[in-house]
Design a protein around this motif. Structure first.
Motif, PDB file in Angstrom:
ATOM      1  N   THR A   1      19.943-112.933  26.182  1.00 37.22           N
ATOM      2  CA  THR A   1      19.397-113.990  27.123  1.00 37.22           C
ATOM      3  C   THR A   1      19.979-113.736  28.585  1.00 37.22           C
ATOM      4  OG1 THR A   1      21.316-115.439  26.414  1.00 37.22           O
ATOM      5  CG2 THR A   1      19.133-115.802  25.378  1.00 37.22           C
TER       6      THR A   1
ATOM      7  N   THR B   1      12.817-119.414  38.198  1.00 35.87           N
ATOM      8  CA  THR B   1      13.999-120.358  38.023  1.00 35.87           C
ATOM      9  C   THR B   1      13.909-121.500  39.152  1.00 35.87           C
ATOM     10  OG1 THR B   1      16.260-120.872  38.342  1.00 35.87           O
ATOM     11  CG2 THR B   1      15.415-118.945  39.125  1.00 35.87           C
TER      12      THR B   1
ATOM     13  N   ILE C   1      21.544-116.711  33.811  1.00 31.18           N
ATOM     14  CA  ILE C   1      21.343-117.893  34.120  1.00 31.18           C
ATOM     15  C   ILE C   1      20.017-118.592  33.799  1.00 31.18           C
ATOM     16  CG2 ILE C   1      22.483-117.993  36.521  1.00 31.18           C
ATOM     17  CD1 ILE C   1      20.060-117.048  37.938  1.00 31.18           C
ATOM     18  N   GLU C   2      19.970-119.767  33.856  1.00 29.34           N
ATOM     19  CA  GLU C   2      18.675-120.554  33.013  1.00 29.34           C
ATOM     20  C   GLU C   2      17.570-120.337  33.725  1.00 29.34           C
ATOM     21  OE1 GLU C   2      18.972-124.919  32.062  1.00 29.34           O
ATOM     22  OE2 GLU C   2      20.856-124.391  31.760  1.00 29.34           O
ATOM     23  N   GLY C   3      16.381-120.273  32.909  1.00 31.05           N
ATOM     24  CA  GLY C   3      14.955-120.248  33.735  1.00 31.05           C
ATOM     25  C   GLY C   3      14.119-119.843  32.648  1.00 31.05           C
ATOM     26  N   GLU C   4      12.922-119.550  32.834  1.00 30.87           N
ATOM     27  CA  GLU C   4      11.909-119.189  31.967  1.00 30.87           C
ATOM     28  C   GLU C   4      11.573-117.779  32.154  1.00 30.87           C
ATOM     29  OE1 GLU C   4       7.018-118.936  31.835  1.00 30.87           O
ATOM     30  OE2 GLU C   4       7.979-120.067  33.203  1.00 30.87           O
TER      31      GLU C   4
END
Lengths: 156, 281
Positions: free
Chosen positions: B221, B244, B224-227
């Protein structure tokens, strides 16, 4: 008048390229206060970029005080960059850089190597001058009264 | 609130069993250049034909604001008509007609008015078709790969002049092309179709600011967060293109590196979510 060029392959957005080209032209003395920039239409048709891109670039230049939009008349250069440097000094610096680039190419460096080297030196903190630089600086101020002698005397 | 050029709601088009467009709802802004991209068969031509009113939709609604003109790869020219006669024909067919605009376009590209259309080169025929299309003063000009037979220099000239027309009028241009790199700095708005559905739709600048490419050690993964839009792994390295809402400027921890994406990167990332090494599109 300058002609813009937009490189689509890189990741630098077109508006930033236009801004940079104006700043560079100002630095090199290709543009002076009072000069007219190409109209938005001219840039749109010659570079095939969106009008919003050109407007954004011109707005940014305007905000940094380098150009001004005159109602209905176009965009004109109103500021200078690096203009305070004496043209003779500028010419001398350019000459030394040309010599340096020649030396570097002779040593086998590619243009990309030169750019990387330049970037890395620019990124260094200003710090102390080397002994050699101090000597050169002293020689320059001494030469200021007698510019003729510097050509033969400065090189070992 | 910006004005809307084309609005669709749950639009669908069925050819026998196949849905060429399905559940298609978009709102395209007026007076902009809309870049319409997608693989072959994604539904680009179907959408344009429905918008132009020459193809009925199977379901849903579409609303086009103002006059619409569609120009496709097959140029609607009569081979025996001289260029000037072709313009007269356009004038006759269209209630609104701007003769000067059509003439100006032809003179910009040095098209001889007294030559029969059939004797013109493919590129010149494209210019005549463009002149007739612009003469009709469309509010929405739909261009379905009409520039395909122009050489790269002529194509750039045409796009440049078209952009100037958009800037000087309230016209909206919807431009579909396979040459995605060419759309950089041209399109204001991107509409990406995939298998009859809208995959990505938004202001180009905003979309670019929301996406970033992250490169780092092999990982399942992104850091950092995001699609996750696109994933690419080699033995030791992983590359993710993510969307993001925090923005592309979000800092990433070492040893990960974040890079901005170009419009071409973005389109390819969506069209090809899992790219394996060495594979070309």
């Amino acid at each position: 008048m300058i002609a813009f060029h937009v490189d689509r392959a890189g990741s630098v957005p077109a508006y930033a390229q236009l801004v940079q080209q104006v700043r560079e032209a100002l630095r090199l003395g290709l543009l002076h206060p009072g000069d007219k920039l190409p109209t938005v239409r001219e840039v749109v048709t010659s570079c095939a970029v969106n009008a919003a891109t050109v407007l954004k670039a011109y707005r940014e230049l305007e905000l940094s005080g380098l150009v001004e939009a005159r109602q209905g008349a176009g965009t004109y250069v109103s500021g200078t960059l690096g203009g305070s440097v004496d043209p003779a000094v500028m010419g001398e610096l350019r000459g030394r850089l040309t010599t340096w680039v020649g030396d570097a190419r002779t040593a086998g460096l590619e243009d990309d190597d030169l750019r990387a080297l330049m970037t890395s030196v620019l990124a260094e903190p200003p710090g102390e001058l080397t002994a050699e630089q101090r000597a050169a600086r002293a020689a320059r101020s001494a030469d200021a009264t007698d510019p003729q002698s510097s050509e033969s005397g400065a090189r070992p | 609130m910006t004005e809307v050029a084309i609005e669709t709601r749950d639009l669908g088009k069925q050819y026998r069993k196949l849905w060429a467009l399905k559940d298609f709802s978009v709102s395209l802004p007026a007076n902009k250049v809309i870049a319409l991209v997608g693989a072959n068969g994604a539904g680009k031509s179907t959408l344009m034909s429905i918008a132009a009113g020459i193809l009925p939709a199977s379901e849903g609604e579409i609303h086009v604001n103002g006059r619409v003109v569609l120009l496709s790869q097959e140029k609607p020219l009569y081979r025996s008509f001289r260029v000037a006669e072709m313009l007269a024909f356009g004038r006759h067919l269209n209630r609104t007609w701007d003769h000067q605009r059509a003439l100006t376009w032809l003179s910009r590209f040095d098209i001889p008015l007294d030559r029969p259309c059939g004797k013109l080169s493919g590129g010149q025929q494209t210019q005549v078709a463009m002149a007739v299309a612009l003469g009709a003063r469309p509010s929405v000009l739909l261009l379905d790969e009409p520039l395909a037979n122009l050489d790269p220099v002529a194509r750039r000239d045409v796009i440049g002049e078209l952009l100037a027309e958009v800037a000087e009028s309230d016209m909206t241009v919807v431009l579909s092309t396979h040459v995605v790199a060419e759309l950089a700095e041209v399109g204001d708005h991107l509409l990406l179709l995939s298998q009859g559905r809208s995959r990505l739709d938004g202001d180009v600048e905003e979309l670019l600011a929301q996406h970033t490419r992250l490169i780092g050690p092999r990982a399942d993964t992104p850091p950092i967060e995001g699609e996750v839009v696109q994933t690419q792994h080699t033995e030791r390295q992983s590359t993710f293109v993510i969307r993001t809402l925090l923005g592309a400027d979000t800092p990433v921890a070492e040893p990960w590196q974040a890079q901005p994406v170009t419009l071409e990167d973005l389109v390819l990332a969506y069209l090809k979510p899992n790219r394996s090494l060495g594979e070309e599109l």
